[in-house]
Design a protein around this motif. Structure first.
Motif, PDB file in Angstrom:
ATOM      1  N   THR A 229      26.827  -7.896  20.539  1.00  0.00           N
ATOM      2  CA  THR A 229      26.941  -7.172  21.802  1.00  0.00           C
ATOM      3  C   THR A 229      26.882  -8.172  22.946  1.00  0.00           C
ATOM      4  O   THR A 229      26.398  -9.296  22.782  1.00  0.00           O
ATOM      5  N   ASP A 230      27.411  -7.729  24.079  1.00  0.00           N
ATOM      6  CA  ASP A 230      27.308  -8.589  25.259  1.00  0.00           C
ATOM      7  C   ASP A 230      25.848  -8.835  25.608  1.00  0.00           C
ATOM      8  O   ASP A 230      25.505  -9.910  26.115  1.00  0.00           O
ATOM      9  N   LEU A 231      24.985  -7.867  25.326  1.00  0.00           N
ATOM     10  CA  LEU A 231      23.563  -8.027  25.620  1.00  0.00           C
ATOM     11  C   LEU A 231      22.974  -9.205  24.836  1.00  0.00           C
ATOM     12  O   LEU A 231      22.171  -9.973  25.371  1.00  0.00           O
ATOM     13  N   ASP A 232      23.374  -9.347  23.567  1.00  0.00           N
ATOM     14  CA  ASP A 232      22.894 -10.487  22.769  1.00  0.00           C
ATOM     15  C   ASP A 232      23.340 -11.809  23.390  1.00  0.00           C
ATOM     16  O   ASP A 232      22.558 -12.761  23.476  1.00  0.00           O
ATOM     17  N   THR A 233      24.581 -11.859  23.825  1.00  0.00           N
ATOM     18  CA  THR A 233      25.102 -13.079  24.446  1.00  0.00           C
ATOM     19  C   THR A 233      24.398 -13.351  25.769  1.00  0.00           C
ATOM     20  O   THR A 233      23.995 -14.490  26.049  1.00  0.00           O
ATOM     21  N   ILE A 234      24.213 -12.317  26.572  1.00  0.00           N
ATOM     22  CA  ILE A 234      23.530 -12.471  27.862  1.00  0.00           C
ATOM     23  C   ILE A 234      22.110 -12.971  27.652  1.00  0.00           C
ATOM     24  O   ILE A 234      21.649 -13.892  28.343  1.00  0.00           O
ATOM     25  N   THR A 235      21.417 -12.394  26.676  1.00  0.00           N
ATOM     26  CA  THR A 235      20.041 -12.815  26.389  1.00  0.00           C
ATOM     27  C   THR A 235      20.003 -14.284  25.976  1.00  0.00           C
ATOM     28  O   THR A 235      19.182 -15.070  26.473  1.00  0.00           O
ATOM     29  N   ALA A 236      20.896 -14.671  25.062  1.00  0.00           N
ATOM     30  CA  ALA A 236      20.941 -16.065  24.608  1.00  0.00           C
ATOM     31  C   ALA A 236      21.275 -16.999  25.768  1.00  0.00           C
ATOM     32  O   ALA A 236      20.659 -18.064  25.927  1.00  0.00           O
ATOM     33  N   PHE A 237      22.235 -16.591  26.605  1.00  0.00           N
ATOM     34  CA  PHE A 237      22.626 -17.433  27.734  1.00  0.00           C
ATOM     35  C   PHE A 237      21.501 -17.545  28.757  1.00  0.00           C
ATOM     36  O   PHE A 237      21.290 -18.615  29.332  1.00  0.00           O
TER      37      PHE A 237
END
Length: 149
Positions: free
Chosen positions: A2-10
């Motif tokens: 999910t974009d949320l996973d990417t946002i969190t990692a970033f």
């Protein structure tokens, strides 16, 4: 994925990059040799650029990017300054601290590389990880150059 996973990692990488930038700037102020000072300033600049790229990527995904580093980084910079005062610009101690926070950043990047994300985002993380590894090599080279080991 999910974009949320990417946002969190970033956002974790943004914090790391901001911390690393500030740590390198603080280290450059404590260093004595002009070429070490320049290397540390260059690493700080690269870290600031990495944070800006990651912040733009988070915005492109509709997220809110982190804008500040961590409290632990502030403590680390204070400790580095105190050691420099006590030991008198001991560049071994400065390089030790730089290598320590680069190792911490490496661990975070390796974690982020394991997160499933769109290919362009993964490519960004991979490129920044490779830049980080180059910094580590440059720091080791500087240690060897001055026989600071």
């Amino acid at each position: 994925m999910t974009d949320l996973d990417t946002i969190t990692a970033f956002n974790e990488l943004i914090e790391t990059s901001l911390d690393t930038e500030r740590n390198f700037r603080a280290a450059s102020e404590e260093a004595y040799h002009a070429d070490l000072k320049q290397l540390l300033r260059d690493c700080a600049s690269d870290s600031a650029h990495a944070a800006a790229e990651l912040q733009a990527a988070v915005k492109s995904l509709g997220g809110r990017p982190e804008e500040i580093g961590t409290t632990g980084s502030t403590v680390r910079r204070g400790w580095m300054h105190l050691k420099a005062l006590a030991l008198g610009r001991d560049e071994v101690a400065i390089l030790d601290e730089c290598e320590r926070f680069e190792h911490d950043a490496e661990m975070r990047y390796e974690h982020a590389l394991g997160v499933e994300m769109p290919e362009p985002m993964h490519a960004l993380v991979q490129r920044q990880y490779e830049d980080l590894r180059r910094h580590q090599q440059d720091l080791r080279g500087m240690r060897q150059r001055y026989t600071l080991h």
